[in-house]
Scaffold this motif. Structure first.
Motif, mmCIF file in Angstrom:
data_model
loop_
_atom_site.group_PDB
_atom_site.id
_atom_site.type_symbol
_atom_site.label_atom_id
_atom_site.label_comp_id
_atom_site.label_asym_id
_atom_site.label_seq_id
_atom_site.Cartn_x
_atom_site.Cartn_y
_atom_site.Cartn_z
ATOM 1 N N GLN A 80 60.732 97.091 37.234
ATOM 2 C CA GLN A 80 60.125 95.902 36.619
ATOM 3 C C GLN A 80 58.950 95.417 37.456
ATOM 4 O OE1 GLN A 80 63.337 95.269 38.027
ATOM 5 N NE2 GLN A 80 62.738 93.938 39.686
ATOM 6 N N GLN A 81 58.041 94.765 36.738
ATOM 7 C CA GLN A 81 56.938 94.080 37.438
ATOM 8 C C GLN A 81 56.998 92.598 37.083
ATOM 9 O OE1 GLN A 81 53.070 95.976 37.462
ATOM 10 N NE2 GLN A 81 53.997 97.980 37.467
ATOM 11 N N CYS A 82 56.376 92.191 35.963
ATOM 12 C CA CYS A 82 56.474 90.763 35.607
ATOM 13 C C CYS A 82 57.909 90.408 35.220
ATOM 14 C CB CYS A 82 55.510 90.417 34.478
ATOM 15 S SG CYS A 82 56.079 90.926 32.833
ATOM 16 N N GLY A 83 58.666 91.395 34.746
ATOM 17 C CA GLY A 83 60.081 91.191 34.449
ATOM 18 C C GLY A 83 60.368 90.671 33.053
ATOM 19 N N PHE A 84 59.333 90.439 32.265
ATOM 20 C CA PHE A 84 59.598 89.802 30.971
ATOM 21 C C PHE A 84 60.342 90.724 30.013
ATOM 22 C CE2 PHE A 84 58.745 85.590 29.930
ATOM 23 C CZ PHE A 84 58.922 85.473 28.561
ATOM 24 N N CYS A 85 60.053 92.022 30.086
ATOM 25 C CA CYS A 85 60.742 92.965 29.193
ATOM 26 C C CYS A 85 62.089 93.402 29.770
ATOM 27 C CB CYS A 85 59.877 94.207 29.001
ATOM 28 S SG CYS A 85 59.802 95.243 30.499
ATOM 29 N N THR A 86 62.322 93.081 31.054
ATOM 30 C CA THR A 86 63.411 93.721 31.800
ATOM 31 C C THR A 86 64.810 93.451 31.234
ATOM 32 O OG1 THR A 86 62.011 93.577 33.753
ATOM 33 C CG2 THR A 86 64.315 94.137 34.116
ATOM 34 N N CYS A 121 56.987 97.965 27.466
ATOM 35 C CA CYS A 121 56.709 97.257 28.723
ATOM 36 C C CYS A 121 55.192 97.220 28.903
ATOM 37 C CB CYS A 121 57.363 97.970 29.900
ATOM 38 S SG CYS A 121 56.851 97.275 31.479
ATOM 39 N N ARG A 122 54.659 96.025 28.853
ATOM 40 C CA ARG A 122 53.210 95.898 28.987
ATOM 41 C C ARG A 122 52.735 96.185 30.406
ATOM 42 N NH1 ARG A 122 55.555 93.552 25.256
ATOM 43 N NH2 ARG A 122 54.587 93.035 23.269
ATOM 44 N N CYS A 123 53.635 96.113 31.363
ATOM 45 C CA CYS A 123 53.256 96.415 32.747
ATOM 46 C C CYS A 123 53.359 97.912 33.036
ATOM 47 C CB CYS A 123 54.147 95.656 33.725
ATOM 48 S SG CYS A 123 54.065 93.876 33.534
ATOM 49 N N THR A 155 56.159 100.045 33.262
ATOM 50 C CA THR A 155 57.169 100.442 34.253
ATOM 51 C C THR A 155 58.061 101.585 33.765
ATOM 52 O OG1 THR A 155 58.701 98.806 33.365
ATOM 53 C CG2 THR A 155 57.304 98.105 35.205
HETATM 54 S S1 FES Z 1 57.711 94.442 33.586
HETATM 55 FE FE1 FES Z 1 56.119 93.273 32.675
HETATM 56 S S2 FES Z 1 56.367 93.687 30.543
HETATM 57 FE FE2 FES Z 1 57.711 95.048 31.498
#
Ligand code: FES
Ligand code: FES
Length: 222
Positions: free
Chosen positions: A152-158, A189-191, A193
């Motif tokens: 995960q990065q921003c974690g929103f999709c996690t 996942c927009r980041c 991951t």
């Molecule tokens: S970790 Fe940012 S959208 Fe998946």
């Protein structure tokens, strides 16, 4: 030629069987019905049909092996019920239209988008949310594997991704790498991951294989 009939009568003559005047009459009746709690029966096409709402109706949900009661309008989604009524905010609302998977929960063993399921429909089903994965204070192995593999990065999709991975592994405990892309294709996942997420799933799968192999005295197919 003027046949002396008004528009409504002409409409009926055309075979609709339901004139604007009828509609207005029915509309007038429905508008005068107060918002009700629970269901009522109306007659449509000669049959009694049970309808719910438009006001709030009591519902009961089985979430993470616990019974929850709530009152929601029948149009309210499972996702909004989880987040707004039951304080289970792990499932995220991102697209709200069955595209991204951030709201994923497990319903009767299958991954499901809670943003497109009505709460009232989810009664009598077994629902698992991300909140149900931890064992007390201990992270679920998948949650730990996400951390170990930078899943995960921003974690929103996690949270939705972790739940989707759990549903996937429950059905495919020993996936091949190529299975993961399609098996987890319902989550975005927009980041970016994805590599970490797939590594996390493989870590949990391999750990399970290892545990199985140790239990069986070192005899493994892998
Ligand atoms: S970790 Fe940012 S959208 Fe998946
Ligand atoms: S919020 Fe449900 S799929 Fe995107």
């Amino acid at each position: 030629m003027d046949d002396g009939k008004d528009d409504d009568e002409k409409l009926n003559d055309q075979g609709s069987g339901f004139s604007r005047r009828d509609f207005l009459k029915v509309g007038g009746i429905s508008l005068s019905v107060p918002l009700v709690i629970g269901s009522r029966t109306i007659r449509i096409g000669g049959e009694d049909v049970k309808v719910y709402g438009p006001g709030k109706v009591p519902i009961s949900l089985n979430i993470n092996a616990k019974r929850y009661a709530a009152e929601v309008e029948p149009r309210v989604t499972l996702l909004d019920t989880l987040r707004n009524e039951l304080e289970l905010t792990g499932s995220k609302r991102v697209c709200d239209r069955a595209s991204c998977g951030a709201c994923t929960v497990i319903v009767d063993g299958k991954a499901a988008y809670s943003c497109t399921m009505l709460a009232i429909e989810a009664q009598n089903k077994k629902i698992t949310t991300v909140e149900g994965l931890m064992d007390g204070e201990k992270l679920h192995p998948l949650q730990q594997a996400f951390i170990d593999n930078d899943g995960q990065q921003c974690g929103f999709c996690t949270p939705g991704f972790v739940v989707a991975c759990k549903a996937f592994l429950d059905k495919n405990p020993h996936p091949k790498a190529e299975d993961l892309k399609t098996g987890l294709g319902g989550n975005l996942c927009r980041c970016g991951t994805y590599v970490g997420v797939r590594a996390a799933v493989m870590q949990v799968s391999q750990a399970a294989s290892l545990r199985y192999s140790e239990r069986e005295g070192g005899h493994s197919n892998g």
